[in-house]
Design an enzyme around this catalytic site. Structure first.
Site, PDB file in Angstrom:
ATOM      1  N   GLY A 309       4.392  12.171  17.770  1.00 29.89           N
ATOM      2  CA  GLY A 309       5.160  10.008  17.698  1.00 29.89           C
ATOM      3  C   GLY A 309       5.200  10.049  16.085  1.00 29.89           C
ATOM      4  O   GLY A 309       4.510  11.223  15.778  1.00 29.89           O
ATOM      5  N   HIS A 594       4.261  -2.958  -0.389  1.00 32.50           N
ATOM      6  CA  HIS A 594       3.870  -4.102   0.630  1.00 32.50           C
ATOM      7  C   HIS A 594       3.831  -5.860  -0.344  1.00 32.50           C
ATOM      8  O   HIS A 594       3.580  -6.500   0.095  1.00 32.50           O
ATOM      9  CB  HIS A 594       3.041  -4.819   1.821  1.00 32.50           C
ATOM     10  CG  HIS A 594       3.630  -3.861   2.723  1.00 32.50           C
ATOM     11  ND1 HIS A 594       2.305  -3.061   3.887  1.00 32.50           N
ATOM     12  CD2 HIS A 594       4.372  -2.990   3.492  1.00 32.50           C
ATOM     13  CE1 HIS A 594       3.314  -2.253   4.066  1.00 32.50           C
ATOM     14  NE2 HIS A 594       4.651  -2.128   4.246  1.00 32.50           N
ATOM     15  N   GLU A 615       7.061   0.813   1.248  1.00 31.96           N
ATOM     16  CA  GLU A 615       7.404  -0.367   1.598  1.00 31.96           C
ATOM     17  C   GLU A 615       7.638  -1.407   1.081  1.00 31.96           C
ATOM     18  O   GLU A 615       6.652  -2.118   0.976  1.00 31.96           O
ATOM     19  CB  GLU A 615       7.256  -0.131   3.070  1.00 31.96           C
ATOM     20  CG  GLU A 615       7.181   1.073   4.185  1.00 31.96           C
ATOM     21  CD  GLU A 615       6.105   1.265   5.622  1.00 31.96           C
ATOM     22  OE1 GLU A 615       6.398   1.967   6.372  1.00 31.96           O
ATOM     23  OE2 GLU A 615       5.553   0.263   5.686  1.00 31.96           O
ATOM     24  N   TYR A 618       7.141  -6.514   4.580  1.00 29.36           N
ATOM     25  CA  TYR A 618       7.392  -6.787   6.382  1.00 29.36           C
ATOM     26  C   TYR A 618       7.840  -8.718   6.257  1.00 29.36           C
ATOM     27  O   TYR A 618       8.377  -9.220   6.987  1.00 29.36           O
ATOM     28  CB  TYR A 618       6.550  -6.650   6.997  1.00 29.36           C
ATOM     29  CG  TYR A 618       6.458  -4.796   7.292  1.00 29.36           C
ATOM     30  CD1 TYR A 618       7.169  -4.324   6.276  1.00 29.36           C
ATOM     31  CD2 TYR A 618       5.279  -4.366   8.540  1.00 29.36           C
ATOM     32  CE1 TYR A 618       7.087  -2.883   7.095  1.00 29.36           C
ATOM     33  CE2 TYR A 618       5.663  -3.210   8.628  1.00 29.36           C
ATOM     34  CZ  TYR A 618       6.034  -2.352   7.442  1.00 29.36           C
ATOM     35  OH  TYR A 618       5.637  -1.668   7.764  1.00 29.36           O
TER      36      TYR A 618
END
Length: 718
Positions: A309, A594, A615, A618
């Protein structure tokens, strides 16, 4: 520093009785008003010095309470006089009654042991007479370190007086036991597997819990052991070298708790041991903040979870993997100063420096960026057993290095545990700072430490080492930790978790304007992780600010939480992840994510980054919330317009705008266009089409493509 210029006295050396008689005609000063009502702690204590002018001017004369006798040194600079107070005291001031041969520039230094010194006061441009230098700190030994003489003679003091207090709770003791959450075992420990299983059962899903655990394995051979590691659990060998602790078994991280998704397997570690995996391959399926250091794997290493995964890591350093490393589903990875028997694949960004057996660079068509050597490295300090005595090994700096540092461990030093304040749950910031003032290093045992004042690291070469992801939480909006502009501080192995009141800066290395040269002995920050939110509301304007020059950041994850408790655009507000103002700073293995504004802002000259993972936030509510200067979105990595020289390799920024997936971020990277700015191997990625990037760097690079999670790359800019 309070200074009183009193009547100068003629020199009294070896010239005979006539000069002595002349000197006697000069009126000697009485005691200063501040000292009139108290006896110096130094009076009658043992004094020593770097030299004496002659047999009639020994060091002891400066602490005998007689203002007619003196100490004098040889006629050269860098001379010192020190006194042993006989016990640790809280020192408040030092009074120096100079003879005509006085020190123009000198320092007052404090020490717990007569060998490790910290500067407590500095005098420059002094003009003799009586100097009173205000200081603060715990010390048994106090020293005047002369830097520059005012005359052709040496340094000469009628009296060297140290004032302060003793008694009360007494000095803070170094060493001792390692606290309730350190589990020390050997191969004969009963129920060893059950100990690991019990901690794992508690910590497997405890992503934001308070449990913190460190397993320490004494040298020997451990058979049939499978140490599964959950959150805030670390396992380390206690040998000087990894092969001193042999595990015929596995150290396992998997993602069964999260349905086979390893992207949240944070905050755990393995260090300093050897593995002989049961089935030939060990599984280490981790995400950020999960270092794998100084490990010898006598087989292969699988970095993906069972079922292959999603996975998002990670970091390996100073390790040997005899077999093949299989990243499989890992999106990015940084490996430093290691050796591998092979490397099977990569997804987006796989970076290697100083790794024997690493794949060749192929970033234009593949995921790899490879350097033969690491420009500057220094391995993380670690605890080990020398016989039955705990010590901390502090590895040496290496340049242009390749492969592991062991078993040679060249140039490293060992510090006994009694040179450390062993910080245990319940310790206060006042006690921690008092221990630092005594000259002790810090060993944080596993736990969560709420502090109401900033931890101040002021002494060169101080080691601050955490076990079991020890966590520091600043309360009331204080900063968590400040490091002075000094050489060689080692910060390693702990987590700073922002409190609900806004801190200005969670970790600051060097004060504003710091400019000292630390190239020979840089401060290092290794496996120090920053978190804002997740465990509850947390806020900070800046997360990490580096003002000192030459700092080495080797693996950090600076994270504004995107999930957990206390998460929201304003609830866990943090504008900046890392701000670098110092020159010649190097980061290797930089993860920053973030933040409400810029994740990284670099303003120092000649900065270098090798591997960056990011990243964007969000939860940006809409494009307007992140629009500035006519640009939609703050760059993940911004080099300031004032910078002339900067170099960065293997940088990736990903967007996942879940609150407004229509946001189109202008670019991932923003830099001035100058000959000295060199950006190499850049990529931006839209995760499943949740927002897009228009360009990679500045106005260069293709936009990301719809809903496909594929990189848009720029190999070289400009």
């Amino acid at each position: 520093m309070r200074h009183t210029n009193l009547t100068r006295r003629l020199r009294r050396g070896s010239l005979g009785v006539a000069l002595i008689a002349t000197a006697a005609l000069v009126t000697l000063p009485g005691p200063t008003p501040a000292a009139a009502a108290e006896t110096p702690l130094s009076q009658g204590r043992t004094a020593t010095s770097s030299s004496t002018e002659n047999a009639g001017t020994p060091a002891q004369n400066a602490v005998d309470g007689d203002k007619g006798t003196r100490w004098s040194s040889a006629a050269s600079d860098d001379q010192w006089l020190q006194v042993d107070l006989g016990t640790t005291a809280s020192v408040t001031r030092v009074v120096l009654d100079w003879e005509t041969a006085y020190g123009k520039d000198y320092k007052i230094q404090l020490s717990p042991d007569g060998s490790s010194w910290r500067d407590a006061g500095t005098v420059t441009g002094g003009d003799g007479g009586v100097d009173t230098v205000d200081v603060s700190g715990q010390a048994r030994y106090v020293r005047m370190q002369g830097l520059h003489r005012a005359t052709q003679w040496g340094y000469s003091l009628w009296e060297f007086q140290v004032f302060g207090t003793t008694g009360g709770t007494g000095p803070i003791q170094g060493g001792g036991d390692l606290g309730p959450n350190v589990i020390v075992v050997d191969p004969s420990t009963p129920g060893l597997q059950q100990k690991f299983d019990q901690v794992f059962a508690q910590q497997e899903r405890s992503q934001f819990g308070d449990g913190r655990y460190q397993f320490l394995l004494k040298p020997g051979t451990y058979n049939g052991l499978n140490a599964q590691l959950g959150f805030y659990t670390s396992v380390s060998g206690l040998g000087l070298n990894p092969d001193d602790v042999q595990i015929n078994g596995d150290i396992t991280v998997d993602a069964g708790w999260f349905n086979g998704n390893a992207t949240q397997n944070f905050w755990r570690s393995a260090e300093n041991l050897a593995l002989n995996p049961v089935n030939g391959t060990d599984r280490w399926a981790v995400a950020q903040a999960a270092p794998f250091r100084r490990i010898h794997v006598k087989g292969g290493l699988n970095l993906a979870p069972n079922g292959y995964g999603w996975a998002s890591g990670g970091y390996i350093a100073d390790s040997k993997i005899d077999g093949t490393v299989g990243p499989y589903s890992q999106q990015q990875w940084y490996t430093r100063n290691s050796s591998v028997g092979g490397w099977t694949n990569g997804v987006w960004n796989m970076t290697f420096t100083g790794v024997e057996g690493a794949p060749a660079t192929d970033f234009a068509t593949g995921p790899y960026t490879t350097f033969d050597t690491t420009p500057i490295s220094r391995e993380k300090p670690f605890l080990y057993l020398d016989g039955s005595t705990y010590k901390v090994f502090v590895p040496a700096k290496r340049t242009s290095s390749r492969g592991v540092s062991w078993p040679a461990n060249a140039g490293g030093t060992s510090l006994p545990l009694d040179r450390f304040y062993v910080v245990k749950p319940g310790a206060t910031a006042a006690t921690i700072n008092a221990a630092l003032d005594q000259g002790l290093n810090l060993l944080f045992t596993p736990g969560v430490y709420h502090i109401d004042r900033t931890i101040e690291i002021d002494r060169a070469d101080t080691v601050v080492l955490g076990l079991g992801l020890a966590t520091i939480v600043p309360d009331g909006g204080v900063d968590a930790m400040h490091v002075a502009d000094v050489d060689g501080v080692r910060l390693a192995g702990f987590l700073i978790d922002a409190g609900p009141a806004t801190s200005d800066t969670l970790l600051r290395i060097g004060p504003p304007g710091a400019s000292a040269d630390h190239s020979a002995n840089p401060t290092t920050m290794q496996d120090v992780f920053i978190r804002i939110g997740g465990a509850g509301p947390g806020r900070a304007t800046d997360s990490v600010v580096v003002n000192s020059d030459d700092v080495l950041i080797d693996h950090t994850w600076i994270w504004r939480a995107d999930h957990g408790e206390g998460v929201g655009w304003e609830t866990n507000r943090a504008d900046y992840g890392l701000r670098v103002n110092g020159d010649d700073v190097l980061t290797t293995g930089l993860f920053v994510e973030h933040f409400n504004k810029y994740d990284v802002v670099w303003s120092g000259e000649r900065g270098r980054t090798i591997f960056f993972q990011n990243e964007k936030a969000y939860d940006a509510p809409d494009a307007a919330a992140i629009t500035h200067d006519g640009i939609v979105g703050y760059a993940a990595y911004k080099v300031a317009d004032t910078v002339n020289e900067h170099e960065a390799w293997a940088l990736g920024s990903y967007c996942n705008y879940t609150s407004d997936d229509t946001i189109v971020q202008h670019h991932g990277f923003q830099v001035p266009v100058r000959p000295g700015i060199k950006m190499r191997h850049l990529m931006v990625i839209s995760l499943g089409g949740k927002g897009q990037y228009r360009h990679v760097v500045n106005d260069t690079g293709a936009a990301t493509s719809g809903t496909d999670t594929v990189p848009s790359k720029v190999v070289q800019f400009p």
